[in-house]
Structures are given as structure tokens and as C-alpha cells.
Scaffold this active site. Structure first.
Site, mmCIF file in Angstrom:
data_model
loop_
_atom_site.group_PDB
_atom_site.id
_atom_site.type_symbol
_atom_site.label_atom_id
_atom_site.label_comp_id
_atom_site.label_asym_id
_atom_site.label_seq_id
_atom_site.Cartn_x
_atom_site.Cartn_y
_atom_site.Cartn_z
ATOM 1 N N ASP A 7 41.204 34.469 34.901
ATOM 2 C CA ASP A 7 40.420 34.404 36.133
ATOM 3 C C ASP A 7 40.903 35.527 37.052
ATOM 4 O OD1 ASP A 7 40.465 33.364 39.155
ATOM 5 O OD2 ASP A 7 38.715 32.558 38.130
ATOM 6 N N GLU A 50 39.125 35.573 29.980
ATOM 7 C CA GLU A 50 40.219 36.505 29.693
ATOM 8 C C GLU A 50 41.098 36.629 30.931
ATOM 9 O OE1 GLU A 50 40.275 37.250 25.877
ATOM 10 O OE2 GLU A 50 41.532 38.452 27.211
ATOM 11 N N SER A 80 43.118 28.248 33.438
ATOM 12 C CA SER A 80 44.089 29.236 33.895
ATOM 13 C C SER A 80 45.512 28.791 33.608
ATOM 14 C CB SER A 80 43.925 29.453 35.403
ATOM 15 O OG SER A 80 42.681 30.061 35.675
ATOM 16 N N THR A 123 42.217 27.867 25.327
ATOM 17 C CA THR A 123 41.703 27.165 26.512
ATOM 18 C C THR A 123 41.288 25.737 26.187
ATOM 19 O OG1 THR A 123 40.903 29.225 27.452
ATOM 20 C CG2 THR A 123 39.895 27.216 28.277
ATOM 21 N N THR A 158 35.777 35.572 35.177
ATOM 22 C CA THR A 158 36.604 34.369 35.081
ATOM 23 C C THR A 158 37.154 34.101 33.682
ATOM 24 O OG1 THR A 158 34.595 33.010 34.811
ATOM 25 C CG2 THR A 158 35.503 33.199 37.036
ATOM 26 N N GLY A 200 11.033 44.043 41.383
ATOM 27 C CA GLY A 200 10.523 43.100 40.398
ATOM 28 C C GLY A 200 10.739 43.582 38.976
ATOM 29 N N GLY A 219 34.839 31.025 21.420
ATOM 30 C CA GLY A 219 33.888 31.875 20.710
ATOM 31 C C GLY A 219 34.115 31.807 19.214
ATOM 32 N N ARG A 270 10.444 56.620 41.062
ATOM 33 C CA ARG A 270 9.579 55.664 41.743
ATOM 34 C C ARG A 270 9.281 56.088 43.175
ATOM 35 N NH1 ARG A 270 6.286 51.166 40.644
ATOM 36 N NH2 ARG A 270 6.341 49.730 42.417
#
Lengths: 676, 676
Positions: free
Chosen positions: A427, A425, A145, A139, A423, A402, A178, A311
Site C-alpha cells: 500500500d 505490491e 499490509s 496476503t 494499494t 466523452g 493472481g 481536436r
């Protein structure tokens, strides 16, 4: 279950069905993963990168993350194990899972698939051991893309028998890479190969980017993409090359070779076809991202469903009954259809991983048609899993109020880490177009289906008679569909054959009308080729999602067929009813527009979905327990604390009732004395 | 615009309409906000808290954030200015906006609304100057939405003339309290008031929690909620009270008084009614959160639309035309309907702020009916704004691909910071039920409409003839609706009266059928009161959202009516067409089910929406420019860099074309030489 079914379902029976073909990988991970791999909260970006980098080298072999590599170099020739191991790792730490995917799936995978023996011999062992950390540099800032148009060049000089790797302008820098900002010592760099003054399209080279001291190699500039929304443990960086010399041998030359004199040869004629063949070998990345998204959705649902079961909310005055969040219809609508979809996509993923494994371990010549279908299926499921995950995790966060906003309850990390999956690997929108193109052309596109949207006349000429191929449990599904009477109104809403036929008919109708519109457009918009596609883009994308819906439904049906435990089978069947009917309900507008639902039947579907929610409500916890995510892996404070907290509150309230004097204010509302 | 309209629209003309009644606040902010308030990325939680705490005390007065306070203490008796100032602040830093909201809206607001003169004289000046930092301690770990059931107690002892404030068990700790973990020196603490052995429901006290050295006061334990998904600059903490002595005078006693001998008096009979009257005075918080969400959506859309106008994607081979993201139908579908909704909600917010201001600055007795409507409108719009923002920001992040995932491009912070808005200041689902209750009872519920879901028989008895009250520009809307022919098929899809009637009819039908179902349920499910509501909860929630859709449409219509510039008026009218038709399209299933659309008309709506997208495409940038967010406030790297990057790429590509030799590979695909 409120119907006449034989008793509750043992989650372990469901888990067996879900664990599938690589159950041993999942079980081993559950039993043997060390605490050091558990999720951590509140780290700085630096701390996260340090931890993930360290842990990458400590992953146990039996998790399977390097199993896909050839046995000869330390792998196990088991791509399926790598996919499933990745899914388990995704429950623990998504940064670690992504970094592992970069190191072994993308970097190592590119060396395996695009390189030849001498590259494998020289580097694979070190890659597998993580002694050699590397990046996948495809990229660019200016081209994400549209990677076939990337601008980095690599020009051969026969005099020196080296390539000149160059970033011609800033927008051509490699970006979001990465393993680049901190750890990578080499990169598989994609660039336009130029030799004898002519370009041959995008190829890949193995290029050192850092020396052993961690300094950037001459001509290489390494930047940092900086803080991100999530995946803090992944060191995404930027690479710029200033006339970097690359030896000829460093070209990963499986699909294209350059002789010492600069002559170019390739077994595949045509730059575009060659490029997409190269990309096609990297399909595992898409499957892995889909699997990780699936795991993240399961983690989030496990948290939200268990919390919702503990809860209490708005206790009913004067009633014996405690009301918890999961008792509310609106809460069930937030969580249960998403849970049913998660089940359907799980079985679709299981089939995809199996098909991928079989294709990649097969010997003999590559079956082109099968390969195209696999790439298409991987693309479609990647889109489905990742959109489903990000929406489901959002719903789960809101379902936990919360508490869901506090890092200690896991949901913030799940949301932030998976957000980019839609988006990267690929889009998702582009991937759906790839799926649509395969459907429109019957996978007969000789160029491979991974290219961008283009070549209007080509596609229009190639569209053919629509034949939907059934994907799983073919004979069973054929029987079910054939048994459905001709008139919809005569069929019970719970009829599985009717569900399958509705999904099929929608897909077929969308495909046929997309073809008609594209052909009509080709005739009338010759001067505006972009508009031929653009004007029907929404229709085309919907065709793709309808196809994927069907893939998921058929996979769930096939999964039920394989389930032997009767109670589990019945529960899965109700889950399948919910998946099918809630999917139809979500798209009831289309079905009504096209005469496949009457208004009365459409309203009846909504009523039946609400009935299914009520029926499945007691099984919600069982359905998430079946995912088999160990409690420690969730590392979620409210799961640890809420049940005890509710017990303490109930005990305290009981004390108050026992000792309080009755208030005289009885006619105006609840007392401070708790409702009971 | 592609129709025969007179030229492009000047964004400044649109901006004038949008800026509204407090335009001076917006303009002053745009021109005069110092750079130190600009967004910052990559901070640690500690750094964010430090910065926000410091900046809180440096906010300029003319931003208006303290304008709502009485003039006497340093305010300007101008609640509208505070709301609009908060919207501007929300463009800059959402942590700072929330912290300001806690300090002045919640803490200061509670002292004003629930306290009396001696509290105002003693504390308001210091609160306004931020010399006295404080918290609003209502929510407990065990009770969020169901605050009337909170468990902290405050028991009066006539012998010492003090209260004993106590947290009876861990789940009763105050939780998620902004300004608590780091800065707050006092807190408005909500607890059950007990005197003479009897409870009088929830009241509020002003309680010191830290001394001047920053140490917790005796008996007060201050905890930290820890890292969160976003809003890192807000120091959310936890407060536990161990028999803390609180002087009698510290009871904020506007609505409930305790005499020295312990006798309780109140102008409002009934604990529940009193509690909700107290809560009702805090309606500004909901309006503020809705406004902040609106601002965040506008910021995100501004980024995504401008980026989409610059970012090229898949250039068309051989064509002159550059294709950018905004040219794609799917991209337009991501952004334009959301943009139209943002416009509609903006005008609804403008009306709400105006109504709030007028109500809060009115003299004379409180108009109960008007107050209930205001609370209901605030609740409904808070839900609409916040859900719209979180979904829109998600879409904008995906529309910007990988760039949208980098902190430097603002979208991650917008998403993370606004995510909690859907569940704080009132959980959206509970708020919608409040809206529905108001619609079902015509705001005649003597208890005030802010309570939880309950009292089935009461509601069933109170429901009345459904009369929808028109909200804005009443006479205009009445004329438009009356002019619509009886048969839908005879009306043009662009007919504004038809749009309004469709929205009205849907709301009316949903309301009438909800009433029928609740009455039927009251008769048949007497033994299961919870199910009376629960079984129709989805229907009731849909009634509320249909009402809010209509409020938004009517507000946009009224806004267009006030627009004098002809070109701006025409553009807004198309935006209104898109809002109306895309909203109908999203719910076409309901309209088809209920015979308000034929299949043919439904399909025609989709075609018309696509036409509107094409028509509005050239105006996308104008529409976001009209929001008037200064570029520096967006602090977004891609907005600064992408246009220049694209220019450089285009120039580089032109050079290549000028100097390259033609490749011989012309029949097989795009060349490395850029297309065109």
C-alpha cells in the site's frame, strides 16, 4: 520553440536518451511484437482470462520477461532486461503484464530467492516455460499490509516428517492471489512455521494446489475473488487449506531449515529480521509495478496530447487561426506538468532498474546498507509512479471528454487496470512510511526497513544527524547547488542550482522537524506509543514524498547531462524547469510558510510556469512521440480517426463558405456558416 | 466527541436536517424500494442494458422520477421531487438513474420545454409511461462543448411542407446518445434550421428513429458507441440521418416557428440568444447530475468509513487498544475533509433544488436575472459535485485497499459510473467559465451565460463593480462577517465570521484582479483576441471555484442555523469548521501570497485541522449513517462480512493466547501469537 533555439527537436534523439541501458529490449519489442498481443476491448472476464492465459505462454523470449532467471535454467541472469521488458509489455496489456509478474516475478522469483538448489533443479525450468503455473500466496483476507501477522500455520510433525498447512479460520484464507482462480497448479504459500511447539515466524512452502486435471488437491479449497474493477485477465482467487500435508522438502529453506527431527536452524537470528530479509529479495515486484505504471501514464499522455493537437474547440470567430484543445491554458495545465513529471520519474526508474540489476548480479556478500537503500528507493518510486499514473490517466480521460470514456479509446482500460497499483505490491501509504523510516534512521535499522510502523523508542533512539545523500550525477549537482547565492531573491527562477537547493532544503527541513517532533513525542507520550507516530504521520509522509521529488529531479538533471544532441538537451532542460517549478508551485504554501518564497516570488513562479506551458506547447507531440509507443499498441480509435475527421470537417466548412449566401443576422452571433 | 458536549449524536437527528424539503420522497424510497432495484455486479454489457431497460418501466411513481411533468399528463408539477427522487435512485444504480434522466429529463423535458401543446397532447403520456422511449440527440462526434456549431442540418421545403434532416458528413453524426443503441423509438434531434435559404440557428425536431418492430426508420442509421468505462446499462448510440423527411409539425416550435410557406418567426430575436434560451430550460439535467454525484460520494464514504471502523491494522504490541484504519491520521485525512465537503455541497444542492423548483413552478413572466443565476449556480455545482465525487470515490477505493477493487464491494461501479460525469451534461471546465462569466458580468449578459468563451470586447465592456451577493441565510452571514475584527491575527481560527470573510475576500480579490487583467489584455492584445482570455484562463477558473466554495460554505452555515437538535447542531458546526479550515489549508499558498495568512497562522491551521480530525474521529460513522442509505442498497460484501470477520479473528487470537506456550524469542519482535 519560441526562444532562439536551433530548430525543432527530432523525437528520435529524445527517444535514444529515454531508452537507456536496455534500449535493445525496447527496440526489439517495438519491431517484433506480434499483433496478437495488442489491446482488446469489450471482453467478458472469462474471455480475458482465457486470452491472457494463452498469451502468457506465447511471449517471445527476447521481450526479456524471463531474463532475470539464472542462465542454467533458461534465463539470462539479466534482471534489468526483465524490468524493461515488463515496461514494454505494460504498454500492450496490463493484465498480461501482471500475470507475467505473478508467474515469473513472484512465484518463480520466490522459488529462486527463498528456495535452494533442489527446488531450482526440480521446478525452475517448468516455471520459466510456463508449463508449471503458480501463485504467490502471502496476503490473507484479514492481513494485507500487516503480513507479518498472517494467520495461516504450517506445523511440523517429526513422526511423519511432514508439515500440516492449515487455515485456522476464514479470515486467514489467502486472498487476491493472481493465477489462483484458473491456472495455478502450485503456490508458494506463506505461513507461520511451528516446530517443537514454537513458532519461528513466517516462512514459505511450495504447495501443489491443483492436480494435472485441474481439480483442487485434497484439503485445498480454491475460490474466485470475482469480477474486479480492472485487470480482468488476471484470475485472482482465494486459497483455503484444511490440514494439508506438505512434505518437509517443500519448505523453501534458504533462510530457515527444519531438520527431520524438527530442529529449527537459520543463518539469520530473529523472526522479524529473517522475515524482512526474505521479503527484501522480492523487491523486483515493486520496481516492476512502478515501471508498469510509468508505461501506462505514457500511453495515456500520448493519447491525450495527440488528440488535443487534432481536436478543434470553439473556433475563434473571424480569425484565421484554428484553436485546438492543446491551445488552452487549462488544457496545458492538465497535461504538461504531468508530462514533465513523467519524464522525471522515467529517469528515476532507469536509475533504479540499473541499481537493482547491479545489486542482483553482484557477487560477494550482500551490502546491507545498499540493499536497504534499494528497497527504500523501490518503495518510494513505486508509490510515486502509481499515484502519478492514476491521477494522470484520470486527467487524460477528462481531457478527451466523452471519447475518453469509450473502451475503444484505451483510456478506460488504462484507468481501471492501474487503479489497484496504488494499494497492491505494498500500500502506497505504508511504503512511504518505509521510505521515511529509512531517512529517519539512515538505513541503520537492523530489522530491515520493510516492517510496519512500530517500535517508537527504537526509532527515536536511532535517529541521527541528517545528511542528505545525493543520488545521481553527484558532482554536477554539488556544483550547481554550491553556486547558488545565499539569498533566494537574487537567483533567477530558472536557475537549476536553485531548484535543486529548494528541493534539498525542503527535504532537510522536513526531516529535521520530523525528528524533533518524534523525539518530543517519545518523551511526552510514553503512555500512548501509537500517538507518538500517529500525531506526526502526515508530516512523516510529506518528508518521504519530498525525498522522492528530489530523487526524481536529480535523476532528470543527470539524464539531461547524458544527452548529447543540443536541441534535445535544451528541450529537456525546459521540461526540467517545468517539473521543478510546477512542483514548487504545487507546494508553494509550504515554501511560503517556511520563508523560502516571498509572495512576489511565488506569484512570479506561477507566471513563469504559464510561460513555460506556452513555450512547451509546440513540443507537446514531440515529447510524447519520444516515448516510442507504436501506434498499433495504443489501439485507440480517436487517434486513428480524429485527424481525418478534422480535415473532412474543415473541407466541408470551406465548401459551405464558398456556396452560402450571407446571413442578415450578422450582429447577433455566429452563423450556422462555420466560423473561420 | 472529546469536548464537553452533551453525549453522542443520534444520526436520525442529522438525517432529518439532511433530508430537507422533499424528505417524504427520501423516506418513501428507503422504505419501499423493491429488491429488484439493488445493485448488480458482474453483468455483461448486454445483460446490464436488458436489466436497466426493463427496470426503467418498473420504477414506482412515488419515487418521483416523473413528478416534474405537468399534472395533466401524469406528472405532479413537482420538479423538486424529481430531483430528489433521482438522488435516491443514484444510490441504487447509476445506469438506471442516467437512463431515467435521458428518458424523462432530456427527451421528455425537451418535448415539454421546446414543444407546444400539440406535441404535449400527442406524446407526453406515452413518454411518462415509458411506452415511448426516446433520446436527446444534440452532441455530435465533431462538436461536444461547442454545440452551437453543430453541423446537422434540417432544411424546409415549402412544396412538400416537410423538412430534410441531414448529416452532411461523418463527424456530424449524433454521438454518445443515451437510449439510442437499443431502445429509443424517437429522438429530439438538434440541427441547424434552414428555410428560404437562410439559417436560423439550432432548433429541435421530434423524429422517429425506429419503427414498432425495432428496425431503423428509412434514412436513419443507428450505431453503437460500444463498450464504455462504466454506465454499462445505458445504451449509448450514434445517429446518422440521410435526407430524412420530417413533417413540419414535428418542429418543436415554442421558440421558433416555420409557417407552411417557409416563413420563419420567433419571439426571441437573434439565433444565439434563442439557442441559449432553449438550452436554459434544460438546466434540470445539470442539477440532476450534480445530485447523482453527491449520492455516489455519500455511498462511497459510507462504505469506506464503516470499513475503516472495523478493519484492524498493525495492532500495537502490548497494548489493550485495537487500532483500526480510521485511527490513522493519514486515513482521516483521506476521508474526513471529503466528508465535510460532502456535507457542505449537500446543503448547497438542497438550496439549488429548492430554487429550481420555485423558479419552474412560478407563474408570470420569467425573471431573466434569476434564470441566469440559476443556470450559473447549476453549472457551478454540477462541476463541484462531480469533481468532488470522482476524487472522493478514488480516495475511498484506496482507503479500502484490495477489497475496494472487487466489484462485490460497490466501489468499482461507483468510480466507473461517475467518471464521465465530469465531462458530460457540460464539460466541467466549460461550466466553470460560464460561472465566471456570470460573476464578471453580473449576469447582465443579454445573450445568456451558456455560450462558449468568446466576444472579448463585449465582456470587457460589461464588467462592473464587484458586489458579491450573499447566497443563503443572508442576515446571519452578514452579522457574522461584520463582527470580525479588522486584523486577522486577532481572530480565533474557529470564528465562523472569519471563515466566511476569508472565503468572500478571496473570491472578491480574484474577481477584481481577473477584471483588471481582462481589461488590460483587451487593450494590449487586440490583435490576438484568443489570448486575452487564454492568458488568464487559470485565474478565471479559480475565481469560479472560489465562488462555489463560498456558496457551499454559506449553505452549510444556513443548514446549521436550521438545525434544532443541540447535539446535531454542535457536530455540524465542527464539520463546518473542518470544511472551512481544510479548504483554506488546501489553498494556503494563495492566502499566504495575498497576505491573508501569516506563516504562523497557516501552520496553526494545519495543527487545528489535525485536532479537528481527532475530535471528529469518533463521529465518523454517525456522519455517514446520517445519509440514511439502507445497507441493502450498498450491497457491499465487506460491510456485511468485515465486522464478523474481525470478531472471529479476535476470538481466535484470544484462544491462541490462552493455550500457547510463551516463545523464547521475546526480544526480537512480534510473535506469531497475536500482539496483546
Amino acid at each position: 520553440m519560441s526562444r532562439s533555439h536551433a530548430g525543432p527537436v527530432d523525437p528520435a534523439r529524445l527517444r535514444e536518451v529515454l531508452d537507456g541501458r536496455w534500449a535493445h529490449i525496447r527496440k526489439s519489442a517495438r519491431e517484433r511484437i506480434d499483433d496478437k498481443f495488442l489491446p482488446v476491448y469489450g471482453e467478458s472476464g472469462e474471455q480475458a482470462r482465457d486470452r491472457v492465459s494463452r498469451l502468457l505462454r506465447e511471449l517471445p523470449t527476447d521481450l526479456g520477461v524471463t531474463a532475470a532467471f539464472p542462465v542454467e535454467y533458461g534465463g539470462a541472469a539479466d534482471p534489468g532486461a526483465t524490468m524493461v521488458g515488463g515496461e514494454m509489455l505494460a504498454h500492450l496489456d496490463l493484465s498480461l503484464m501482471v500475470k507475467a509478474g505473478v508467474q515469473w516475478g513472484l512465484f518463480g522469483g520466490a522459488v529462486v530467492a527463498l528456495g535452494t538448489r533442489r527446488h531450482h533443479d526440480a521446478y525452475l525450468r517448468d516455471i520459466i516455460s510456463a508449463n508449471l503455473m503458480g501463485c504467490f500466496a502471502m496476503t490473507e483476507t484479514g492481513h494485507g499490509s500487516d503480513v507479518q501477522q498472517l494467520r495461516t500455520t504450517c506445523t511440523y510433525d517429526p513422526d511423519t516428517q511432514t508439515f500440516d498447512l492449515h487455515t485456522p479460520h476464514p479470515a486467514a484464507r489467502k486472498d487476491y492471489i493472481g493465477n489462483a482462480a484458473r491456472d495455478g497448479r502450485m503456490a508458494v504459500v506463506f505461513a507461520q512455521l511451528v516446530t517443537h511447539g514454537r513458532s519461528h515466524g513466517v516462512h514459505a512452502w511450495l504447495v501443489p494446489i491443483r492436480d494435472d486435471d485441474g481439480a483442487a488437491m485434497p484439503g485445498v479449497t480454491i475460490g474466485d475473488a470475482g469480477p474486479k474493477a480492472g485487470l480482468l485477465g488476471v484470475d485472482n482467487g482465494r486459497l483455503t487449506f484444511d490440514h494439508v500435508t506438505v512434505p518437509r522438502e517443500m519448505l523453501l529453506d534458504r533462510y530457515g531449515q527444519v531438520a527431520p527431527d524438527g530442529a529449527y536452524t537459520s543463518p539469520i537470528p530473529g523472526d522479524t529480521r529473517r522475515f524482512f530479509t526474505m521479503l527484501g529479495t522480492l523487491v523486483r515486484g515493486r520496481v516492476a509495478v512502478g515501471g508498469a505504471a510509468s508505461s501506462a501514464a505514457k500511453s495515456a499522455l500520448t493519447i491525450a496530447v495527440r488528440y488535443g493537437d487534432a481536436r478543434r474547440q470553439f473556433a475563434e470567430p473571424g480569425a484565421e487561426r484554428e484553436i485546438v484543445l492543446n491551445d488552452y491554458l487549462a488544457h496545458q495545465r492538465k497535461l504538461l506538468p504531468a508530462l514533465a513529471t513523467t519524464y522525471a520519474l522515467h529517469f528515476a526508474q532507469e536509475e533504479l532498474v540499473s541499481a537493482l540489476h547491479d545489486a542482483q548480479t553482484a557477487t560477494g556478500p550482500v551490502d546491507e546498507h545498499r540493499q536497504r537503500e534499494l528497497e527504500s528507493r523501490a518503495a518510494g518510486l513505486k508509490a510515486a509512479h502509481t499515484w502519478h499514473a492514476t491521477r494522470t490517466i484520470q486527467a487524460c480521460r477528462e481531457a478527451c471528454g466523452g471519447a475518453g470514456y469509450l473502451a475503444e479509446n484505451r483510456l478506460p482500460a488504462l484507468k481501471a487496470d492501474t487503479d489497484v497499483f496504488t494499494t497492491f505490491e505494498g500500500d502506497n501509504t505504508v511504503l512511504l512510511q518505509l521510505v521515511a523510516k529509512g531517512l529517519l534512521t539512515g538505513y541503520r535499522d537492523a530489522f530491515g526497513s520493510l516492517d510496519g510502523w512500530g517500535r517508537a523508542t527504537f526509532v527515536a533512539e536511532q535517529v541521527r544527524e541528517v545528511v542528505l545523500e545525493r543520488t545521481a550525477a553527484r558532482s554536477l549537482i554539488q556544483r550547481l547547488v554550491s553556486a547558488v547565492p545565499g539569498r533566494d531573491e537574487e537567483v533567477a527562477l530558472g536557475d537549476r542550482g536553485w531548484h535543486l537547493r529548494m528541493f534539498e532544503d525542503r527535504e532537510r527541513h522536513l526531516l529535521e522537524s520530523a525528528i524533533r517532533r518524534l523525539r518530543a513525542g517519545s518523551a511526552t507520550k510514553k503512555d500512548r506509543p501509537f500517538d507518538i507516530f500517529n500525531d506526526v504521520q502526515d508530516h512523516v509522509l510529506k518528508t518521504a514524498t519530498a525525498h522522492i521529488d528530489r530523487v526524481a529531479l536529480e535523476a532528470l538533471v543527470a539524464g539531461i547531462e547524458r544527452t548529447t544532441d543540443p536541441a534535445a538537451r535544451r528541450l529537456l532542460s525546459r521540461v526540467c524547469d517545468l517539473y521543478a517549478l510546477s512542483t514548487i508551485e504545487s507546494d508553494k504554501g509550504w515554501f511560503l510558510e517556511h520563508g523560502r518564497l516571498t509572495p512576489a516570488r511565488s506569484k512570479a513562479i506561477t507566471a513563469m510556469v504559464n510561460d513555460l506551458l506556452k513555450e512547451l506547447r509546440p513540443a507537446m507531440v514531440t515529447l510524447v512521440d519520444a516515448f516510442g509507443i507504436p501506434d498499433e499498441w495504443l489501439n485507440c480509435a480517436i487517434l486513428r480517426e480524429e485527424p481525418g475527421r478534422q480535415e473532412a470537417m474543415a473541407a466541408h466548412d470551406a465548401e459551405l463558405r464558398a456556396t452560402a449566401r450571407a446571413s442578415q443576422d450578422v450582429l447577433t452571433g455566429p452563423e450556422v456558416l462555420p466560423a473561420q
